[in-house]
Design a protein around this motif. Structure first.
Motif, PDB file in Angstrom:
ATOM      1  N   GLY A  82       0.806  -1.215   0.000  1.00  0.00           N
ATOM      2  CA  GLY A  82       0.000   0.000   0.000  1.00  0.00           C
ATOM      3  C   GLY A  82       0.841   1.267   0.000  1.00  0.00           C
ATOM      4  N   ASP A  83       1.961   1.223   0.723  1.00  0.00           N
ATOM      5  CA  ASP A  83       2.814   2.410   0.788  1.00  0.00           C
ATOM      6  C   ASP A  83       3.518   2.649  -0.546  1.00  0.00           C
ATOM      7  N   ALA A  84       3.979   1.572  -1.176  1.00  0.00           N
ATOM      8  CA  ALA A  84       4.683   1.694  -2.461  1.00  0.00           C
ATOM      9  C   ALA A  84       3.728   2.209  -3.545  1.00  0.00           C
ATOM     10  N   LEU A  98      10.566   4.887  -5.341  1.00  0.00           N
ATOM     11  CA  LEU A  98       9.798   5.129  -4.116  1.00  0.00           C
ATOM     12  C   LEU A  98       9.617   3.867  -3.278  1.00  0.00           C
ATOM     13  N   ASP A  99       9.911   4.006  -1.997  1.00  0.00           N
ATOM     14  CA  ASP A  99       9.688   2.954  -0.998  1.00  0.00           C
ATOM     15  C   ASP A  99      10.649   1.769  -1.129  1.00  0.00           C
ATOM     16  N   PHE A 100      11.837   2.008  -1.678  1.00  0.00           N
ATOM     17  CA  PHE A 100      12.872   0.963  -1.626  1.00  0.00           C
ATOM     18  C   PHE A 100      14.257   1.593  -1.677  1.00  0.00           C
ATOM     19  N   ASP A 141      12.618   7.273   0.399  1.00  0.00           N
ATOM     20  CA  ASP A 141      12.468   5.959   1.029  1.00  0.00           C
ATOM     21  C   ASP A 141      12.765   6.008   2.523  1.00  0.00           C
ATOM     22  N   HIS A 142      12.156   5.086   3.256  1.00  0.00           N
ATOM     23  CA  HIS A 142      12.360   5.047   4.706  1.00  0.00           C
ATOM     24  C   HIS A 142      13.001   3.746   5.190  1.00  0.00           C
ATOM     25  N   HIS A 143      13.629   2.987   4.271  1.00  0.00           N
ATOM     26  CA  HIS A 143      14.346   1.778   4.682  1.00  0.00           C
ATOM     27  C   HIS A 143      15.805   2.100   5.020  1.00  0.00           C
ATOM     28  N   GLN A 144      16.403   1.199   5.802  1.00  0.00           N
ATOM     29  CA  GLN A 144      17.772   1.451   6.258  1.00  0.00           C
ATOM     30  C   GLN A 144      18.794   1.241   5.144  1.00  0.00           C
ATOM     31  N   SER A 149       6.345   5.930   6.876  1.00  0.00           N
ATOM     32  CA  SER A 149       5.954   5.488   5.537  1.00  0.00           C
ATOM     33  C   SER A 149       6.564   6.401   4.484  1.00  0.00           C
ATOM     34  N   THR A 150       6.730   5.853   3.299  1.00  0.00           N
ATOM     35  CA  THR A 150       7.164   6.694   2.177  1.00  0.00           C
ATOM     36  C   THR A 150       6.075   7.717   1.851  1.00  0.00           C
ATOM     37  N   CYS A 151       4.817   7.334   2.066  1.00  0.00           N
ATOM     38  CA  CYS A 151       3.733   8.290   1.787  1.00  0.00           C
ATOM     39  C   CYS A 151       3.859   9.546   2.654  1.00  0.00           C
ATOM     40  N   THR A 202      -1.589   1.763   5.716  1.00  0.00           N
ATOM     41  CA  THR A 202      -1.130   0.369   5.630  1.00  0.00           C
ATOM     42  C   THR A 202       0.240   0.189   6.290  1.00  0.00           C
ATOM     43  N   ASP A 203       1.154   1.165   6.127  1.00  0.00           N
ATOM     44  CA  ASP A 203       2.493   0.990   6.702  1.00  0.00           C
ATOM     45  C   ASP A 203       2.541   1.206   8.216  1.00  0.00           C
ATOM     46  N   THR A 204       1.510   1.801   8.783  1.00  0.00           N
ATOM     47  CA  THR A 204       1.492   1.981  10.239  1.00  0.00           C
ATOM     48  C   THR A 204       0.560   0.981  10.927  1.00  0.00           C
TER      49      THR A 204
HETATM   50 MN    MN Z   1       6.969   1.610   3.160  1.00  0.00          MN
END
Ligand code: MN
Ligand code: 5GP
Length: 343
Positions: free
Chosen positions: A29-31, A93-95, A120-123, A140-142, A172-174
């Motif tokens: 959903g976030d992507a 976005l989101d990766f 993006d919010h991944h490490q 979230s990326t959103c 969805t991401d939360t």
């Molecule tokens: Mn995400």
């Protein structure tokens, strides 16, 4: 993002551009929400924007505005490649790393000579983007796309379609605003998105209350396969291909199932192992509460990663051998598991 980078992006977007927006493979959903929000924003600004997803995504995301206009790289390969060839900017976005789009699309994007902008919010994001907006503290990326619009002074351009897409990804991401990454800022943004036309009750309904009968039966099967390792505060679920077939598995049907294992009292580490005979892998989802990092655990043992409390991974061994490996390495983390979260 630095002020001069924002200035450059503003300059880039000052004239109409061909732009491609790419989320990760098996987009969630976030992507999809962040990609379609960006799509609507750029289109409304006069750009020729296209969302190219590496592959298809679940039905419960297909009601999102203009979802049907996106290309799938694996199915609409020629159209997708044409768009990439002509793009002056590609938003990722989101990766955090190109391999997250799958090997075919990764190969194609590696030869792209234009400008990458990654949000993006991944490490540990890979160093591939000219413009990188990375923040692992944001849920979230959103939410990051919302902040990106703030940085561009464009919050006023958020219409109901954009608000709907951003709301969906944040929701969805939360885990519907319940994970610790949900802050008061998140809630304030959500309030603004509702004011701008996101129909919150309908969005929750469209995503969570549109189950097929088979999906609920599959959930029943997953719950009856649930195993608990009490002394390590761990629980895991397995689903083999035969079980998936029996309940007419569709993409997205197993999304969120791992959270049932984490909802058990006393459990702080949950896993689900899902057999995929076609891809010849076991897809793994890992979730935790507290300081035990499933991102680290997945990187160390299951060729994956993600966030501290939510990560994915895979194994090329059989389902049985994968679960055995999981149970074999688990005792090494006993202290971390017992100290992760005050129960
Ligand atoms: Mn995400
Ligand atoms: P899920 O378990 O829902 O597939 O993924 C949980 C989180 O981990 C998501 O944020 C997802 O993007 C990330 N993730 C899933 N699989 C992988 C993987 O193989 N590598 C990395 N780096 N992240 C992953």
């Amino acid at each position: 993002m630095k002020a001069d980078e924002i200035k450059e992006i503003k300059q880039l977007l000052a004239t109409p551009q061909n732009i491609v927006i790419v989320p990760h493979r098996n987009p969630d959903g976030d992507a999809i929400g962040s990609s379609l929000a960006m799509y609507h924003f750029l289109r409304n600004k006069g750009h020729n924007a296209t969302v190219v997803t590496p592959n298809d995504y679940p039905e419960f995301l297909k009601w999102l505005p203009s979802s049907e206009e996106s290309f799938k790289f694996d199915i609409q390969n020629r159209q997708s490649k044409n768009c990439i060839d002509e793009a002056s900017i590609i938003f990722l976005l989101d990766f955090n790393a190109l391999h997250r789009v799958g090997s075919d699309m990764q190969g194609y994007l590696e030869n792209y000579k234009g400008t990458f902008a990654m949000i993006d919010h991944h490490q540990q994001p890979d160093d591939i983007a000219t413009y990188l907006y990375s923040d692992t503290s944001i849920c979230s990326t959103c939410q990051m796309v919302y902040h990106f619009f703030e940085m561009l002074d464009e919050v006023a351009s958020i219409n109901a379609d954009i608000a709907t897409c951003l709301y969906t990804g944040i929701m969805t991401d939360t885990g519907s605003f319940r994970f610790p990454s949900t802050t008061s800022t998140t809630h304030r943004i959500i309030g603004n998105l509702i004011d701008k036309g996101a129909d919150n009750a309908r969005i929750h309904n469209n995503v969570y209350d549109t189950n097929s009968y088979g999906r609920l039966q599959l959930l029943g099967c997953a719950l009856s396969n649930l195993k608990v390792i009490n002394e390590l505060n761990t629980a895991y679920i397995t689903l083999n291909q035969k079980e998936l077939n029996e309940f007419n598995y569709q993409k997205g049907d197993t999304e969120g199932v791992v959270n049932y294992a984490l909802s058990l009292e006393g459990v702080i580490f949950a896993a689900i192992f899902i057999e995929d005979v076609e891809q010849q892998i076991i897809k793994i989802s890992l979730r935790s509460k507290g300081s035990f990092s499933v991102n680290k655990f997945s990187r160390e043992h299951f060729d994956g990663g993600g966030h501290d409390n939510a990560a994915g991974g895979k194994s090329t061994m059989s389902l049985e051998a994968t679960v055995k490996k999981f149970k074999d390495v688990l005792p090494n983390y006993k202290i971390a598991l017992l100290n992760s979260y005050e129960i």
